[in-house]
Design an enzyme around this catalytic site. Structure first.
Site, PDB file in Angstrom:
ATOM      1  CG  PHE A  82      -7.216  16.080 -25.007  1.00  0.00           C
ATOM      2  CD1 PHE A  82      -7.342  15.665 -26.151  1.00  0.00           C
ATOM      3  CD2 PHE A  82      -7.676  15.360 -23.766  1.00  0.00           C
ATOM      4  CE1 PHE A  82      -8.261  14.417 -26.453  1.00  0.00           C
ATOM      5  CE2 PHE A  82      -8.428  14.119 -24.213  1.00  0.00           C
ATOM      6  CZ  PHE A  82      -8.492  13.800 -25.442  1.00  0.00           C
ATOM      7  CG  ASP A  83     -11.766  16.167 -24.885  1.00  0.00           C
ATOM      8  OD1 ASP A  83     -10.624  15.847 -24.867  1.00  0.00           O
ATOM      9  OD2 ASP A  83     -12.695  15.370 -25.190  1.00  0.00           O
ATOM     10  CB  ALA A 128      -0.547  12.381 -23.773  1.00  0.00           C
ATOM     11  CE  LYS A 182      -3.855   9.626 -24.754  1.00  0.00           C
ATOM     12  NZ  LYS A 182      -4.901   9.676 -23.525  1.00  0.00           N
ATOM     13  CG  HIS A 221     -16.217  13.795 -27.681  1.00  0.00           C
ATOM     14  ND1 HIS A 221     -15.296  13.065 -28.393  1.00  0.00           N
ATOM     15  CD2 HIS A 221     -15.674  14.045 -26.457  1.00  0.00           C
ATOM     16  CE1 HIS A 221     -14.181  12.923 -27.613  1.00  0.00           C
ATOM     17  NE2 HIS A 221     -14.434  13.161 -26.307  1.00  0.00           N
ATOM     18  CG  ASP A 263      -1.490  17.073 -21.998  1.00  0.00           C
ATOM     19  OD1 ASP A 263      -1.145  15.877 -22.178  1.00  0.00           O
ATOM     20  OD2 ASP A 263      -2.701  17.590 -22.333  1.00  0.00           O
ATOM     21  CE1 TYR A 283      -4.070   1.878   0.709  1.00  0.00           C
ATOM     22  CE2 TYR A 283      -2.637   3.467   1.766  1.00  0.00           C
ATOM     23  CZ  TYR A 283      -3.981   3.157   0.928  1.00  0.00           C
ATOM     24  OH  TYR A 283      -4.610   4.182   1.195  1.00  0.00           O
TER      25      TYR A 283
HETATM   26  N1  F0G Z   1      -4.090  15.111 -22.783  1.00  0.00           N
HETATM   27  C1  F0G Z   1      -3.795  14.822 -24.269  1.00  0.00           C
HETATM   28  C2  F0G Z   1      -3.160  15.409 -25.077  1.00  0.00           C
HETATM   29  C3  F0G Z   1      -4.750  13.644 -24.469  1.00  0.00           C
HETATM   30  O1  F0G Z   1      -4.714  13.198 -25.819  1.00  0.00           O
HETATM   31  C4  F0G Z   1      -5.534  12.880 -23.511  1.00  0.00           C
HETATM   32  C5  F0G Z   1      -6.180  11.938 -23.853  1.00  0.00           C
HETATM   33  C6  F0G Z   1      -5.389  13.349 -22.154  1.00  0.00           C
HETATM   34  C7  F0G Z   1      -4.632  14.420 -21.812  1.00  0.00           C
HETATM   35  C8  F0G Z   1      -6.310  12.885 -21.116  1.00  0.00           C
HETATM   36  O2  F0G Z   1      -5.579  11.544 -20.703  1.00  0.00           O
HETATM   37  O3  F0G Z   1      -7.487   9.871 -21.394  1.00  0.00           O
HETATM   38  O4  F0G Z   1      -5.582   9.421 -19.922  1.00  0.00           O
HETATM   39  O5  F0G Z   1      -7.392  10.734 -19.066  1.00  0.00           O
HETATM   40  N2  F0G Z   1      -6.296  11.517 -25.022  1.00  0.00           N
HETATM   41  C9  F0G Z   1      -7.371  10.230 -25.396  1.00  0.00           C
HETATM   42  C10 F0G Z   1      -7.486  10.420 -27.028  1.00  0.00           C
HETATM   43  C11 F0G Z   1      -8.572  10.068 -24.659  1.00  0.00           C
HETATM   44  O6  F0G Z   1      -8.125   9.582 -27.513  1.00  0.00           O
HETATM   45  O7  F0G Z   1      -6.747  11.026 -27.510  1.00  0.00           O
HETATM   46  P1  F0G Z   1      -6.525  10.336 -20.080  1.00  0.00           P
END
Ligand code: F0G
Length: 446
Positions: free
Chosen positions: A112-113, A204, A245, A437, A202, A60
């Site tokens: 990102f969204d 990813a 990713k 979406h 960010d 833990y």
């Molecule tokens: N930042 C970027 C650039 C992303 O592409 C994503 C997720 C996130 C943050 C959020 O990360 O999904 O682990 O919570 N992108 C996915 C996509 C969902 O399909 O592009 P997460």
């Protein structure tokens, strides 16, 4: 890992689409032949990752797997403080809970969204400072993901006192998986320093970004991916990471930073939202697999193979004349729907319409990265039609063969060849207030 896939008939797909309210997120994966919805959590782990999984330490507190992961992140990025989270948006939630407040401004390149959602839900403003050339999908330029330094400077000149940080997304997913150059990251750093601000990456797809710097930017051809990663992160104060990713795991994420004040502030939100500090949102075994994934995916050969597969698909589309954001992105091809379905008005969501047509054609699931994903303006509640309207075909890492790419390209060609017969799109019958979406319900028009 190899999985079977199943073909279906057009009649079956039409029925399934109806049941899914024409939102491809609502389909069952078994109803999909080739799944290009996302490259997130869909990669195949390597032999060494599976082996690491068996060695996970599930203590833990103080798990060995956490310290292995922390050491790897430190080696690649130089950041000393690490907080694991269950995915990227959780990293945003924990860190932004500490840093973003009502009325703040957070400039960046096509947030990102989920990033935008975590800013706007705190009644702050996500200000997009992406370079204008990103909007010209037919222009070939090496770094269309860049931040426009003038736009950034302007936001800071007006709102520096209300700016908690600048966020740079590497690679720029929403603009088409387009990379950000090292020169641009240096410029952002300079502007940040001028106003005494910190910078978050960010991250990813940071390894894919490093690959593009190595292959496209002068002076980097002889540097290793790991050297380039270190040089990139030296220009940042912190990172949020969706490990699904470029970490090549099915679930996971983290925050990393060089500043103990940010670490202390984020810690307070990690424990109630995610979990104790040495696991956050992750299993020990998943942290172990992630440490290996990060190491493997910051090697050139792995990235070369992956990005070449995306380029292979792009070349096929060139043969057929299908327009996409040029040059091909790192993780996906972004079809420019406004140039394909020219007869569908924007109010009827051309990219979503194309996504539906491609699924009907061959059971291929793409993802709308366009007007539906853009959500409504938080103040006026109007749809935001100012951006691009893409169908993203994301390619899972180490999963599909080039033959699957041939099938995707042929299906797109078939839809493209009858594009002028498609004149009506869809209307929204139900939507969530934020990040609509994923759950939006639609009805075909005409
Ligand atoms: N930042 C970027 C650039 C992303 O592409 C994503 C997720 C996130 C943050 C959020 O990360 O999904 O682990 O919570 N992108 C996915 C996509 C969902 O399909 O592009 P997460």
């Amino acid at each position: 890992m190899v999985e079977p896939i199943r073909k279906s008939t057009r009649e079956e797909r039409e029925q399934w689409l109806k049941e899914a309210h024409y939102n491809l997120f609502q389909l069952k994966a078994d109803q999909v032949y080739i799944d290009c919805l996302t490259d997130s959590g869909t990669g195949a782990m390597s032999d060494r990752q599976w082996a690491a999984l068996m060695m996970g330490d599930e203590a833990y507190a103080g798990s060995r797997s956490f310290y292995d992961l922390k050491d790897t992140i430190n080696r690649i990025t130089g950041f000393d403080f690490v907080i694991p989270t269950h995915q990227g948006r959780a990293a945003e939630n924990v860190l932004f809970s500490a840093l973003v407040h009502e009325g703040d401004y957070v400039p960046g390149n096509s947030h990102f969204d989920t990033t935008k959602g975590h800013i706007e839900s705190r009644k702050a403003h996500a200000v997009d400072c992406t370079v204008d050339i990103a909007k010209d999908t037919q222009l070939e330029a090496p770094f269309k993901g860049n931040v426009d330094p003038e736009k950034l400077d302007k936001v800071l000149a007006e709102h520096a006192d209300k700016t908690p940080f600048i966020i740079v997304t590497i690679t720029n997913n929403t603009a088409g998986g387009q990379p950000v150059s090292m020169a641009n990251l240096k410029e952002v750093r300079k502007i940040a320093d001028k106003y005494g601000k910190r910078v978050i990456f960010d991250s990813a797809r940071f390894a894919e970004n490093a690959y593009f710097i190595k292959t496209r930017e002068e002076g980097y051809a002889d540097k290793s991916i790991k050297e380039i990663c270190r040089e990139m992160f030296d220009l940042a104060d912190a990172m949020t990471m969706s490990a699904k990713k470029d970490g090549i795991v099915n679930m996971g994420g983290f925050i990393a930073t060089r500043h103990d004040d940010w670490y202390e502030a984020a810690k307070k939100f990690c424990i109630p939202f995610e979990g104790y500090l040495t696991y956050g949102g992750m299993n020990g075994r998943d942290m172990a697999a992630l440490a290996v994934g990060l190491d493997e995916n910051t090697e050139f050969d792995n990235l070369y193979t992956r990005i070449h597969q995306v380029e292979y698909l792009a070349k096929k589309l060139d043969e057929y004349g299908v327009p996409y954001q040029r040059p091909a992105g790192g993780h996906a091809i972004f079809i420019d729907a406004s140039r394909v379905l020219t007869k569908v008005p924007k109010e009827e969501f051309p990219a979503q319409t194309l996504t539906i047509e491609l699924y009907k054609e061959a059971g291929i699931r793409g993802c709308e990265i366009g007007y539906i994903l853009a959500d409504r303006d938080p103040v006026t509640r109007e749809n935001r039609f100012g951006g691009l309207d893409f169908v993203r075909l994301a390619i899972a890492r180490r999963v599909y063969t080039d033959n699957h790419m041939n099938v995707i390209a042929a299906a797109l060609k078939n839809v493209f060849d009858r594009r002028d017969e498609i004149t009506r799109g869809v209307k929204i019958t139900w939507e969530a207030e934020l990040m609509r979406h994923f759950t939006v319900q639609l009805e075909p028009l005409g």
